[in-house]
Structure formats: structure tokens, C-alpha cells
Design a protein around this motif. Structure first.
Motif, mmCIF file in Angstrom:
data_model
loop_
_atom_site.group_PDB
_atom_site.id
_atom_site.type_symbol
_atom_site.label_atom_id
_atom_site.label_comp_id
_atom_site.label_asym_id
_atom_site.label_seq_id
_atom_site.Cartn_x
_atom_site.Cartn_y
_atom_site.Cartn_z
ATOM 1 N N HIS A 99 0.604 -1.208 -0.103
ATOM 2 C CA HIS A 99 0.106 0.120 0.099
ATOM 3 C C HIS A 99 0.881 1.350 -0.014
ATOM 4 O O HIS A 99 0.608 2.118 -0.677
ATOM 5 C CB HIS A 99 -0.927 -0.165 1.026
ATOM 6 C CG HIS A 99 -1.825 -1.155 1.044
ATOM 7 N ND1 HIS A 99 -2.903 -1.489 0.179
ATOM 8 C CD2 HIS A 99 -1.625 -2.575 1.772
ATOM 9 C CE1 HIS A 99 -3.350 -2.826 0.306
ATOM 10 N NE2 HIS A 99 -2.635 -3.214 1.243
ATOM 11 N N VAL A 100 2.208 1.263 0.780
ATOM 12 C CA VAL A 100 3.242 2.304 0.343
ATOM 13 C C VAL A 100 3.417 2.323 -1.044
ATOM 14 O O VAL A 100 3.324 3.486 -1.657
ATOM 15 C CB VAL A 100 4.134 1.990 1.523
ATOM 16 C CG1 VAL A 100 5.137 2.995 1.191
ATOM 17 C CG2 VAL A 100 3.894 2.197 2.882
ATOM 18 N N GLU A 144 0.991 6.488 -7.088
ATOM 19 C CA GLU A 144 -0.088 7.578 -7.494
ATOM 20 C C GLU A 144 0.594 9.080 -7.576
ATOM 21 O O GLU A 144 0.387 9.593 -8.390
ATOM 22 C CB GLU A 144 -1.171 7.538 -6.356
ATOM 23 C CG GLU A 144 -2.404 8.207 -6.715
ATOM 24 C CD GLU A 144 -3.493 8.030 -5.680
ATOM 25 O OE1 GLU A 144 -4.289 8.829 -5.305
ATOM 26 O OE2 GLU A 144 -3.629 6.728 -4.630
ATOM 27 N N GLY A 145 1.630 9.075 -6.451
ATOM 28 C CA GLY A 145 2.230 10.406 -6.335
ATOM 29 C C GLY A 145 3.059 10.784 -7.590
ATOM 30 O O GLY A 145 3.004 11.777 -8.519
ATOM 31 N N LEU A 146 3.701 9.724 -8.135
ATOM 32 C CA LEU A 146 4.922 9.946 -9.072
ATOM 33 C C LEU A 146 4.044 10.073 -10.413
ATOM 34 O O LEU A 146 4.505 10.421 -11.804
ATOM 35 C CB LEU A 146 5.870 8.853 -9.093
ATOM 36 C CG LEU A 146 6.638 8.962 -7.799
ATOM 37 C CD1 LEU A 146 7.751 7.579 -7.885
ATOM 38 C CD2 LEU A 146 7.657 10.144 -8.163
ATOM 39 N N ASP A 163 7.526 4.531 4.903
ATOM 40 C CA ASP A 163 6.525 5.118 4.377
ATOM 41 C C ASP A 163 6.771 5.683 2.959
ATOM 42 O O ASP A 163 7.802 5.671 2.449
ATOM 43 C CB ASP A 163 6.022 6.162 5.335
ATOM 44 C CG ASP A 163 7.147 7.055 5.629
ATOM 45 O OD1 ASP A 163 7.801 7.439 4.783
ATOM 46 O OD2 ASP A 163 6.935 7.901 6.829
ATOM 47 N N ALA A 164 5.822 6.385 2.392
ATOM 48 C CA ALA A 164 5.956 6.896 1.007
ATOM 49 C C ALA A 164 6.993 7.930 0.887
ATOM 50 O O ALA A 164 7.522 7.914 -0.141
ATOM 51 C CB ALA A 164 4.493 7.506 0.778
ATOM 52 N N ASN A 165 7.131 8.659 2.087
ATOM 53 C CA ASN A 165 8.067 9.778 1.859
ATOM 54 C C ASN A 165 9.385 9.038 1.767
ATOM 55 O O ASN A 165 10.248 9.543 0.891
ATOM 56 C CB ASN A 165 8.011 10.940 3.233
ATOM 57 C CG ASN A 165 6.974 11.670 2.911
ATOM 58 O OD1 ASN A 165 6.612 12.055 2.000
ATOM 59 N ND2 ASN A 165 6.418 12.112 3.865
ATOM 60 N N GLU A 204 13.729 9.462 -5.763
ATOM 61 C CA GLU A 204 14.263 10.448 -6.815
ATOM 62 C C GLU A 204 15.631 10.353 -7.583
ATOM 63 O O GLU A 204 15.892 10.791 -8.809
ATOM 64 C CB GLU A 204 14.667 11.643 -5.856
ATOM 65 C CG GLU A 204 13.413 12.523 -5.367
ATOM 66 C CD GLU A 204 12.622 13.122 -6.416
ATOM 67 O OE1 GLU A 204 13.361 13.706 -7.336
ATOM 68 O OE2 GLU A 204 11.381 13.295 -6.668
ATOM 69 N N GLU A 205 16.285 9.573 -6.807
ATOM 70 C CA GLU A 205 17.713 9.149 -7.317
ATOM 71 C C GLU A 205 17.667 8.392 -8.681
ATOM 72 O O GLU A 205 18.599 8.259 -9.580
ATOM 73 C CB GLU A 205 18.592 8.233 -6.382
ATOM 74 C CG GLU A 205 19.114 9.102 -5.306
ATOM 75 C CD GLU A 205 19.758 8.135 -4.361
ATOM 76 O OE1 GLU A 205 20.780 7.251 -4.775
ATOM 77 O OE2 GLU A 205 19.680 7.982 -3.318
#
Lengths: 315, 347
Positions: free
Chosen positions: B232-233, B239-241, B329-331, B338-339
Motif C-alpha cells: 500500500h505504501v 499514485e504520487g509519481l 513510508d511513502a516519503n 528521486e535518485e
């Protein structure tokens, strides 16, 4: 004791002794990988208990398990081949001395983990009870295992669930090299049974008849739904903990040191008219031959195929 | 008609109920699995309505339906009853044995490690051990260091043990039924913090194949392999990306031992990038295992380093802020992502 029982007991005692003597000999020749723990000297326990069992009864065994396996009816050729790591071994050469087993014969395995059998036997008894079968499970264990925490968990669980299981302690006076009298806070293993609300009896483990009778009572109780019994058999191992053990911890005044259960049983059986001298002689030579044949069988058995390395991890 | 939605825990209860209904040899054995089985005021016509059915209530109702002979409360003696479960499995029963928290395995490991996992192999293929070990893992409920660990990877390192970690109610029911059908020792590890999660679960009997991962979401730029709750993470990250124009493929491992190399490798060969999320401590875990196999077998397809996102190398802390910092978590995943994808993001 009935004649046929006495004949069977004397045959199995001899097969066990000759088996162990041969294992000792070929281990010395370097034909057995790993290490072996010999049962010689304790034959009265395995045979006295097993004379009361059927194929459909279960046993769990120990690292010193060859005697239990023979008395439970495991194929002797298959056992010898297994101990030598050969393809025709009971486990295809993948178990070895400490894992000799044949589930079809109710032999749930020798066990390399001291104290590993208490719960397994309770579980086999749970199967018996749940499936409604008229059988028992017997857990053989040593005095060393009696000080594992698993002893407590297994006996307590079996007792509260009234499981048809018999806990048979082979007190050979030493857990590896540590004397029982040092390692145990209680003087006997049997007396601990009262903590689990089950009978605890201590018998002369060099006397087949004593073991045989105690087992009979325990089975009766188990099958009547009254739960487990603890039987402590006072015995002695003729050799060391393992082959190669210098046994410097043994002493002249060890109880049972100068006794041989096979000689004692022969004397008693002949005296009571259960077996004639001629029958005893012929059993001895037949047993010797059976074991020599087993060695010959195992020696020519091939090594396991390398592909078997990957087999039977999962069903 | 809309599919029925039930919780993750109800899906597991339903699967055990169905398996016990189908096969009399299936028994349930563990601490409080019935819950108060010998308490006089709970016994009313053998119904046991108020017997609590385990600390999480997952086996509530089963003792009334199947009786004390098949839903067996044991003393708090994890070695004793696990060992009995192995012995029973070897001799004709099909036990489900519950380890209340996976952390308690210290008292109960031998029956799994040395007995159940090895009998068939040592005995030349003659033994079958149809045993399902239900247990509970994961941080997030303030249960601290001895009730929150994630240990499925430890079980997964034992040959002869299969390890299943469901991420949703549908899989939980199907994997549990598959586990009980198998003639092998299966550790079924549930994340307690998602017990309440609801999802569509068919009423009928069905199984989900053990050893098969599922592609939860298809994508082309980055593969995220995740386990249990971490799926789920992964979906949250995806979803964010997506908003930044990066397409993520999420693979739910479902079985961590033996894990599905084929599905993972196929996905990485397509995307060229891999993150593995695992709530276990960071070394010698499932994530590092996946990473090493992918590095070995799909090296030429990789466009960047393989990343793992795990818990830190610490025990699970108690204080809520520390526990939050502990759990992936997602963060944390985004930071790592990012890398890998900085050049793919649309301005």
C-alpha cells in the motif's frame, strides 16, 4: 511372559547388539560419515517397550536411536545403508544415523535435537485421539533431555489433554559427559511426574520384564483415556556418548556398569522355560548373520544420485 | 451486484472456517484460539458465544462450531504446542497453529527449524507436514520491541518452509485456503496493523497460488516490489509519481519464500529500475535477497542502482513519533525514488 514374546525380545536384543557392534567396527574403518551414538547396553528398554506395541503405534526417538528403530521393525538393511549414507538407506542417505526413520512403521525418527521428541509424541497422540484410533505414542528420551524446558512443556500439555502417550526415560546416568546426579535437582526423573499429575514409575532398565510390565500398565491407562505415564528406566550405555568418546567421566562404581541386559534376559528366559538354550543359541547366530548381511547390503549399495540433493524439500 | 467487502481479519476467519468445514482433519491449536474453553460460565450448550477466539479474535466462533477437540486451547507453551502440531501433521492431521506474535518464535523455533522443515527431506520423502503456522508481524500499533518485529524473512531462510504474506483481504483468504491444502509447512504471516482493512472477498471457496507474485499495478519506468502492508505504501508512491508523469509498476510478492523470481525479473527487465520495500530490519532480509538475485540475473537491464527501503537496524521503538520514523513510508520511498527517476520527471 509368553514364549513368542520372549523369542521376539531375545531376537531384537541380539539384533540391536550385533548391529551396534558392526556399526562400531565399520565406523572405525571410516565407512560411516559424521558420528554415531551407540545403543549397546540399553537393549532391555527398547525391546521391553516395543514388545507391547503394534506397527500402528508411534514412537519418537533420540540421537541414540538405532535400538528403537530395530525394535520398532524398521528394515535393518535400510538402516545400515542409511547410516553409511547410501542410496538404499531408509532416508535415501539424506538423514543418517541421527535421523533414521520409517513413518510407515510408526517410527517418527531418531532426532539430533536433545529433547526434540516430547511435543512430537504428544502430537502423534493428538492425531490418535482426534482420529479415534486405538493406539499409543511413545516418546523415548534420555536423562539429559529431562532437563530441557521441552520436557516440561511436552508432559504438561500431554497431561492436560489426556493424550495417549508414554514418556520413557532412558536414564543411562550421563547426559553426554555430565552425570545425571549433578545435572538434575531431583533425585529421579520419575518423581517429576507428580508435577504433571501422571504416574511416574522407576524400573530396572536392565530388566526387560520390568520394562515390559510397566509399559503394559501405561498402555492400558493411555487407551482408557486416562492420559500419559512417565516411566524411568535405570540403565547404562556400554560405550561413550559418541564413538571416539574416551569416557573418562565413567567410574568403577557406576550403577549397572557390570551388567548386561542380554545375558540377564537369556538366563531368566531359560530359567523360566520361555526359551530353550538351543533356541537362544540359534537366535544369536541368526541375528549375527542378519547384521552381517545388512553390512554386505549397505556396502554394495550405491551412493545417492546427486540429483537427490534437491528432492523432497517440499511435498 | 457489487462484490461483498469484508475486513482482512474476517477474511482469515472465514478461510479457517471453510477449511475446517471441508476437512475434519483440520484442527486449530494455540494459546487462547478458543479462548476460555474450560471456563464454566462460557460453556452454554457447547456454543461458547463469549469465548474470545484469540487475542485478535480471529478464531472467534470456531470452537462453538467445531468443538474443543478441534479448536484446542493450549497452555502458554509455544514450543510444546508447535512441536505437537508438527507431530500431529506428520501423523494424519492438518493443524493450523497460531503463534500469537511472531516475536515469540524464540520459544518455539525448534519444531519449525529442526523438525517440521526437515522431516520429509531427512526421511527420504516419506513424511508430509501439512502444517499452517499463522502468525502476526509488523510495527504501527505501539506494541514496542517484543511484539512488533517483522520476522517472515527469518522463516523464509529455512529450507522446507514456505512463507506467505498477504497484503489484502482477497489474497488473505485465498492464500490461507491454499496453505491449508498444502502438504507442507507454511508460515502465514499477517500484518496486524491492516487487520481492519476492507476489500472485496468472494463468498465462495477459492485459492490463490502460493509462490506466485501479483502485479498490482502495471507501469513502465520503475518497479517497486513490496511485501504485505508495504504494497500500500508502494501504491501511494505510484499514485504520487504518476502525477509527475512517471509510470510505476507495483509487484506484490505475496509469497516471500520461495519468492517468484520470474515475475520480478520480467518486471525489472521491462522498467530497468527497482526499489524493494520490506518492513524487516535492513540486513539479511527479503529485500536484500530480491536485490541480490536481480543484480545477478538482470544486471544488463538495469538503468540505475537497486534500492531497498527497510526499517532501520534498530529494535522497534515504543514512542509514537519514533515508531513512525521506524516504519518505511511513502516519503522515504519517494526520497529514494528521486535518485532513480530524476531524469524522467516532466517539468
Amino acid at each position: 511372559m509368553e514364549k513368542k514374546t520372549a523369542l521376539w525380545i531375545y531376537q531384537k536384543m541380539n539384533e540391536i547388539r550385533f548391529f551396534e557392534e558392526q556399526v562400531r567396527r565399520i565406523f572405525g574403518k571410516g565407512l560411516i560419515p559424521g558420528f554415531v551414538h551407540l545403543y549397546a547396553g540399553e537393549e532391555a528398554v527398547a525391546t521391553g517397550v516395543m514388545a507391547q506395541l503394534e506397527d500402528s503405534d508411534y514412537i519418537t526417538s533420540t540421537h541414540r536411536g538405532h535400538g528403537h528403530a530395530i525394535a520398532k521393525g524398521c528394515d535393518i538393511n535400510g538402516m545400515m545403508a542409511e547410516i553409511m549414507g547410501k542410496k538404499d538407506g531408509l532416508g535415501g542417505g539424506k538423514g543418517g544415523s541421527m535421523h533414521v526413520a520409517d513413518i510407515d512403521k510408526g517410527m517418527l525418527g531418531a532426532n539430533g535435537i536433545v529433547g526434540g521428541g516430547f511435543g512430537l509424541a504428544a502430537g502423534a497422540a493428538l492425531s490418535i485421539k482426534t482420529l479415534g484410533n486405538d493406539n499409543v505414542a511413545v516418546c523415548f528420551f534420555g536423562d539429559g533431555a529431562s532437563n530441557e524446558g521441552t520436557f516440561h512443556e511436552g508432559l504438561n500439555l500431554a497431561s492436560i489433554l489426556d493424550l495417549p502417550v508414554i514418556f520413557v526415560c532412558e536414564n543411562n546416568q550421563f547426559g553426554e559427559g555430565t552425570p545425571f546426579r549433578y545435572a538434575s535437582a531431583s533425585e529421579t526423573v520419575a518423581e517429576r511426574a507428580s508435577a504433571y499429575n501422571m504416574p511416574g514409575v522407576r524400573v530396572d532398565g536392565m530388566d526387560v520384564e520390568a520394562v515390559y510390565k510397566a509399559t503394559e500398565e501405561a498402555i492400558e491407562r493411555a487407551k482408557a483415556g486416562k492420559g500419559p505415564t512417565l516411566i524411568e528406566c535405570d540403565t547404562y550405555r556400554q560405550y561413550g556418548h559418541f564413538e571416539g568418546d574416551e569416557q573418562k567421566y565413567k567410574s568403577e562404581d557406576d550403577p549397572n556398569r557390570d551388567r548386561d541386559p542380554i545375558i540377564e534376559f537369556r538366563g531368566k528366559a531359560v530359567e523360566n522355560g520361555w526359551i530353550t538354550k538351543e533356541e537362544a543359541d540359534s537366535i544369536e547366530s541368526a541375528a549375527e548373520k542378519t547384521i552381517e548381511d545388512a553390512v554386505a547390503f549397505a556396502e554394495v549399495s550405491p551412493l545417492p544420485d546427486e540429483s537427490s540433493l534437491y528432492k523432497d524439500v517440499f511435498a | 451486484m457489487a462484490e461483498r467487502k469484508i475486513s482482512f481479519m474476517n477474511a482469515i476467519t472465514e478461510s479457517m472456517d471453510m477449511a475446517m468445514e471441508k476437512d475434519d482433519r483440520v484442527i486449530l491449536i494455540g494459546t487462547d484460539v478458543a479462548g476460555g474453553a474450560e471456563v464454566d460460565h462460557l460453556i452454554q450448550d457447547d456454543v461458547y458465544e463469549d469465548a474470545f477466539g484469540g487475542v485478535f479474535g480471529l478464531s472467534k466462533g470456531l470452537v462453538g462450531k467445531y468443538g474443543r477437540e478441534r479448536v484446542i486451547d493450549t497452555p502458554i507453551a509455544e514450543h510444546g504446542y508447535f512441536s505437537a502440531a508438527v507431530g500431529a501433521a506428520a501423523t494424519g492431521l492438518r493443524p493450523i497453529s497460531e503463534l500469537m506474535f511472531n516475536d515469540f518464535i524464540g520459544f518455539a523455533l525448534d519444531p519449525i527449524l529442526n523438525q517440521g522443515a526437515k522431516m520429509r527431506y531427512m526421511f527420504g520423502g516419506k513424511a508430509k507436514i501439512p502444517l499452517t503456522v499463522r502468525t502476526v508481524h509488523g510495527a504501527g500499533v505501539g506494541a514496542a520491541a517484543q511484539h512488533s518485529q517483522t520476522l517472515y524473512g527469518m522463516f523464509g531462510s529455512i529450507p522446507g518452509v514456505k512463507v506467505v504474506v498477504p497484503s489484502n483481504p482477497y489474497d488473505a483468504k485465498g492464500l490461507m485456503l491454499a496453505a491449508i491444502e498444502e502438504d507442507n509447512l507454511i508460515v502465514f504471516s499477517e500484518d496486524k496493523s491492516i487487520y481492519g482493512m476492507k476489500g472485496e472477498v468472494p463468498e465462495e471457496y477459492y485459492t490463490v497460488e502460493i509462490g506466485k507474485a501479483s502485479v498490482t499495478k502495471e507501469g513502465k519506468d520503475l518497479t517497486i516490489v513490496a511485501i504485505g502492508k508495504m504494497v500500500h505504501v508502494a501504491l501511494e508512491v505510484a499514485e504520487g509519481l504518476e502525477k509527475d508523469g512517471v509510470s510505476i509498476e507495483v509487484v506484490d510478492l505475496r509469497t516471500v519464500a520461495p519468492w517468484d523470481e520470474e515475475t520480478v525479473l520480467e518486471s525489472v527487465k521491462k522498467t530497468g529500475r527497482l526499489i524493494v520495500i520490506d518492513e524487516a530490519n535492513p540486513h539479511n532480509n527479503t529485500a536484500t535477497d530480491v536485490a541480490s538475485v536481480v543484480a545477478d540475473k538482470a544486471f544488463d537491464y538495469l538503468d540505475g542502482p537497486i534500492k531497498t527501503v527497510c526499517a532501520p537496524d534498530t529494535p522497534v521503538p515504543f514512542a509514537a513519533n519514533l515508531e513512525k520514523a521506524y516504519i518505511p513510508d511513502a516519503n522515504k520511498v519517494l526520497k529514494v525514488a528521486e535518485e532513480l527517476i530524476f531524469d524522467l520527471k516532466k517539468e
